[in-house]
Write a protein that holds these residues in place. Structure first.
Motif, PDB file in Angstrom:
ATOM      1  N   LEU A   1       0.825  -1.217   0.000  1.00 41.26           N
ATOM      2  CA  LEU A   1       0.000   0.000   0.000  1.00 41.26           C
ATOM      3  C   LEU A   1       0.853   1.258   0.000  1.00 41.26           C
ATOM      4  O   LEU A   1       0.394   2.338  -0.363  1.00 41.26           O
TER       5      LEU A   1
ATOM      6  N   GLU B   1      -1.501   6.037  -4.124  1.00 39.74           N
ATOM      7  CA  GLU B   1      -2.958   6.084  -4.251  1.00 39.74           C
ATOM      8  C   GLU B   1      -3.496   5.152  -5.331  1.00 39.74           C
ATOM      9  O   GLU B   1      -4.546   4.538  -5.161  1.00 39.74           O
TER      10      GLU B   1
ATOM     11  N   GLN C   1      -3.618   1.763  -3.882  1.00 36.28           N
ATOM     12  CA  GLN C   1      -4.592   1.711  -2.793  1.00 36.28           C
ATOM     13  C   GLN C   1      -6.015   1.655  -3.339  1.00 36.28           C
ATOM     14  O   GLN C   1      -6.865   0.896  -2.849  1.00 36.28           O
TER      15      GLN C   1
ATOM     16  N   ARG D   1      -8.789  -1.580  -3.084  1.00 36.91           N
ATOM     17  CA  ARG D   1     -10.148  -1.496  -2.561  1.00 36.91           C
ATOM     18  C   ARG D   1     -11.191  -1.849  -3.620  1.00 36.91           C
ATOM     19  O   ARG D   1     -12.099  -2.631  -3.374  1.00 36.91           O
TER      20      ARG D   1
ATOM     21  N   ILE E   1      -3.932  -2.225   8.288  1.00 37.38           N
ATOM     22  CA  ILE E   1      -4.269  -2.069   6.865  1.00 37.38           C
ATOM     23  C   ILE E   1      -5.524  -1.219   6.726  1.00 37.38           C
ATOM     24  O   ILE E   1      -5.593  -0.317   5.860  1.00 37.38           O
TER      25      ILE E   1
ATOM     26  N   LEU F   1      -4.663   2.333   7.146  1.00 39.38           N
ATOM     27  CA  LEU F   1      -4.022   2.886   5.953  1.00 39.38           C
ATOM     28  C   LEU F   1      -5.052   3.183   4.866  1.00 39.38           C
ATOM     29  O   LEU F   1      -5.024   4.244   4.230  1.00 39.38           O
ATOM     30  N   LEU F   2      -5.963   2.232   4.661  1.00 42.75           N
ATOM     31  CA  LEU F   2      -6.988   2.437   3.634  1.00 42.75           C
ATOM     32  C   LEU F   2      -7.898   3.601   3.998  1.00 42.75           C
ATOM     33  O   LEU F   2      -8.317   4.373   3.117  1.00 42.75           O
TER      34      LEU F   2
ATOM     35  N   PHE G   1      -6.524   6.866   3.066  1.00 36.69           N
ATOM     36  CA  PHE G   1      -6.409   7.146   1.639  1.00 36.69           C
ATOM     37  C   PHE G   1      -7.761   7.476   1.014  1.00 36.69           C
ATOM     38  O   PHE G   1      -7.849   7.787  -0.151  1.00 36.69           O
ATOM     39  N   ARG G   2      -8.871   7.336   1.776  1.00 42.47           N
ATOM     40  CA  ARG G   2     -10.202   7.552   1.192  1.00 42.47           C
ATOM     41  C   ARG G   2     -10.435   9.034   0.944  1.00 42.47           C
ATOM     42  O   ARG G   2      -9.985   9.868   1.672  1.00 42.47           O
TER      43      ARG G   2
END
Length: 786
Positions: A739, A743, A746, A750, A778, A781-782, A785-786
């Protein structure tokens, strides 16, 4: 016939502790060892007894349990069942060569298999594991028929009591009774420590007991099936590891106090002291009443009461002398006040009060000797000399009313008082660590750390164990389970973490470098002789080439323990091993691939290798068709481990980078195999690639993103479909590290590869704190990034 057991044979082929033994027939002994082998010992001559040894199974990690299935329809010679650290239970016919396919591989346990038994009628196998479960397997069907659940710790002992009843012994101190269909019936409480051993009690026994149990409290308890305790046998001075029953109705036990003990009714009638620290296993032959033991000194020993089956007088004397020459650490016998000890005259003036009683004598030379009373001989027998153990003052510290060699303060959380970790040098560090974790309700994932903490802070003074560190272990844990006899150089020296430390991103390359090089070399010699006998001249190694293999063992061991370097003999060794990989038949490639796996970690010469046609080791592995044989997953697994170990050297990382597409294609072809070790090898390789791709010097390159997407696709699939905890964990670490590529990856993780769904599957499949921890990282982290 004598009433005393005496040595019948000492069997010396194993290269590490003998952890388990079986004695199915008078002419067949079976042993399992930490040297990763299961061996058959066939009686060739009777007077004196002489045995022939053959390897029936040779894996890649410790074998801790073995059992024998009697002759049944379809298997007239019976079946050998073994299991250990790799979690796989292997079923083989006696006499079958180890490179031939097993009759069955039983998959289901998630951790070390530490106990096995087979029903007397040969219809089912029962297994116990560190994963807190026991499993029932129907013979011939070879699928898990039932999971025996409800245990709150490792299942150290299992007993297939009869065709309808199974008994388990657990680290939670409870004995459980199940039906053979898996139905829980009831518990039996009364043990005061870990239950390590179970055995059926003969109807001849006057107690009326149905079975016996024993464990870490050193007491043998006799039980009826409804849970009534009808007897206790006292005499052992430390953990009891194994129990069995003789045709006479007598019981036999073995343990950490160096002894095998024979029990008639409630009395110990003979004590057989071994020149070892641990006597791990004991078994009895139902045909003739002889017994066999397996111990930490790597030896299997057979004992007999029948004079015609006893060893030559010289061999018996040599065994007795080896016991006398044993060094007994002072901590094993408690506080010894030399000035107050009686002298040698005491041995002639006083008799012992019971079989196995031990006294200390101040010898004429000032040393302290240990003597054990033999009821049969009516005399005191020397069993060793008491010595000071390294790293201990001998002073005891009181904790909760008991004396300990050490009581450590262990900081778990800032602002809270430290936890107390009591430890005696006579204890196994793993056992002490397990008890500390359970008493304080800590995650079991601290197990290695606590055991290593003990080893480090006692300066390697554990009884009978070496302070020498082994070759570097696998940082994520597959190879680093604490092993008595070893300590690790990176053991913690102060405190445990205040909370689970962050794992992501992974920044250290992983390698798997543990091995027994002498065993590999020996196996290559055996296979080379087979090729010679078969007339395969193109593949046979010459005498000079075998000498090269022998010469490379020491520098290879040194490089694995230190830093890789381009030693000339290792360069020659690489050429030779690549020749074997290219020319030896698939069924005989395994030891060559194992050497290649070690060489890629030990020397840059492996990455620099070029075949006569100019191909790299990757090209040779591709053309050798290692990855095209689904029936030989271990070949693929070792080849992939070789790819993983390339990351140990700059030259290896360059080759792995340049060959990414080819390596990925080869690995992908093996990804659908259900072999646990193969999946772990793949996820380990992907962890290393993830680290490489996210380095600052690589991260901005488009090819790093393309490769990251390829790996993320594979990893999400592995995480969704794999139930093995180690494979899932490594897959998650690799995915979480990837990740860091940015972006684009990532978003793809998803929206294209459904990483969120894979995380949910992982949590459902593996309920371990470390899985929850890395899944949480994780998700964090996700979310960011949203």
């Amino acid at each position: 016939m004598s009433t005393e057991f005496k040595l019948s044979a000492s069997l010396e082929e194993h290269e590490d502790d003998v952890r388990a033994v079986a004695f199915p027939y008078s002419k067949l002994v079976i042993s399992a060892s930490r040297d990763a082998t299961v061996r058959e010992w066939k009686l060739l001559e009777l007077e004196p007894p002489r045995y022939d040894c053959s390897i029936t199974s040779h894996g890649s990690s410790f074998v801790n349990a073995v059992a024998f299935c009697p002759s049944i329809k379809g298997y007239p010679d019976g079946l050998i069942v073994s299991g250990g650290k790799d979690t796989i239970i292997e079923v083989r016919e006696p006499g079958r060569e180890p490179d031939k396919d097993a009759e069955a591989l039983l998959l289901g346990h998630a951790h070390n298999v530490c106990a096995l038994d087979v029903s007397q009628d040969g219809t089912y196998v029962v297994s116990g594991s560190w994963d807190s479960s026991a499993r029932v397997w129907k013979v011939g069907k070879w699928e898990c028929d039932a999971v025996l659940e409800g245990h709150q710790g490792s299942v150290w002992a299992v007993l297939a009591y009869d065709k309808d009843t199974i008994i388990t012994g657990c680290a939670d101190q409870i004995i459980r009774i199940f039906s053979s269909t898996g139905k829980f019936l009831h518990t039996i409480k009364g043990s005061t420590d870990v239950v390590r051993a179970l055995c059926r009690v003969s109807p001849k026994h006057p107690s009326g007991a149905a079975f016996a149990s024993a464990g870490n409290d050193g007491i043998i308890r006799l039980w009826t099936l409804n849970g009534k305790q009808v007897g206790e046998l006292h005499g052992h001075e430390s953990f009891i590891y194994s129990l069995t029953s003789l045709p006479s109705g007598e019981l036999v036990s073995s343990g950490e106090d160096r002894t095998v003990r024979i029990w008639n009714n409630n009395e110990c009638v003979q004590t057989i002291t071994h020149p070892a620290i641990s006597v791990w296993g004991v078994a009895a032959c139902s045909e003739n009443g002889d017994i066999v033991s397996g111990a930490s000194d790597k030896k299997v020993r057979v004992f007999s009461r029948a004079k015609e089956r006893q060893a030559a007088t010289e061999a018996i004397q040599a065994f007795d002398d080896s016991v006398k020459a044993s060094s007994i650490p002072k901590q094993q016998v408690g506080d010894v006040q030399k000035d107050k000890l009686p002298g040698p005259d005491f041995l002639q003036q006083k008799s012992g009060t019971k079989e196995g009683q031990v006294i200390m004598i101040k010898e004429d030379d000032g040393s302290v000797g240990a003597y054990q009373w033999s009821q049969g001989n009516q005399s005191w027998l020397s069993v060793g000399t008491v010595v000071d153990a390294v790293g201990s003052s001998g002073k005891k510290t009181d904790y909760h009313g008991k004396d300990y060699d050490f009581v450590f303060d262990v900081d778990i959380e800032d602002g809270k008082p430290p936890l107390k970790l009591p430890y005696n040098l006579s204890q196994n560090p793993y056992e002490a660590a397990t008890k500390f974790i359970q008493d304080n309700e800590l995650p079991m994932t601290y197990l290695d750390q606590v055991a290593n903490f003990i080893t480090s802070n006692t300066q390697g003074a554990t009884l009978g164990q070496s302070a020498q560190a082994p070759a570097e272990a696998d940082p994520l844990g597959t190879e680093s389970r604490y092993r008595p006899g070893e300590s690790t150089s990176n053991a913690p020296t102060s405190s445990l973490p205040t909370s689970r430390p962050k794992v992501l991103p992974q920044t250290s390359y992983l390698s798997i470098k543990t091995a027994n090089l002498r065993t590999i070399r020996k196996k290559i010699g055996e296979l080379n002789q087979q090729l010679t006998d078969e007339g395969d001249r193109d593949a046979v190694l010459s005498t000079s080439q075998l000498a090269t293999l022998e010469a490379m063992i020491q520098p290879l061991e040194q490089n694995l323990a230190g830093s890789p370097n381009p030693d000339d003999i290792l360069r020659s060794g690489v050429d030779l091993v690549m020749q074997m990989v290219a020319t030896w038949p698939a069924g005989q490639q395994l030891p060559a691939l194992d050497l290649l796996r070690l060489l890629t970690a030990a020397t840059p010469a492996a990455a620099a290798y070029r075949s006569p046609e100019g191909g790299t080791l990757v090209d040779v592995l591709e053309s050798s068709k290692v990855f095209e044989d689904p029936d030989r997953p271990n070949n693929s697994m070792l080849a992939i481990r070789a790819f993983s170990n390339l990351f140990e050297t700059p030259e290896g990382r360059t080759l792995a980078d340049d060959s990414f597409d080819k390596i990925h294609k080869l690995v992908k072809s093996s990804a659908n195999n259900s072999n646990r070790n193969l999946t772990i090898a793949i996820t380990t390789l992907y962890v290393n690639y993830a680290i490489l791709l996210t380095l600052s010097s690589y991260r901005s390159e488009q090819r790093s993103m393309d490769r990251g997407l390829t790996l993320m696709d594979d990893l999400c699939s592995i995480i969704r479909t794999t139930v093995d905890s180690e494979a899932v964990y490594r897959g998650l670490v690799a995915a979480g590290t990837l990740l860091g590529l940015g972006e684009e990856l990532q978003m793809a993780a998803r929206e294209v590869y459904d990483l969120d769904g894979a995380l949910k599957k992982a949590e459902q499949a593996v309920k371990e704190p470390r899985i929850r921890g890395v899944v949480g990282e994780i998700r964090g982290l996700l979310q960011g990034f949203r």
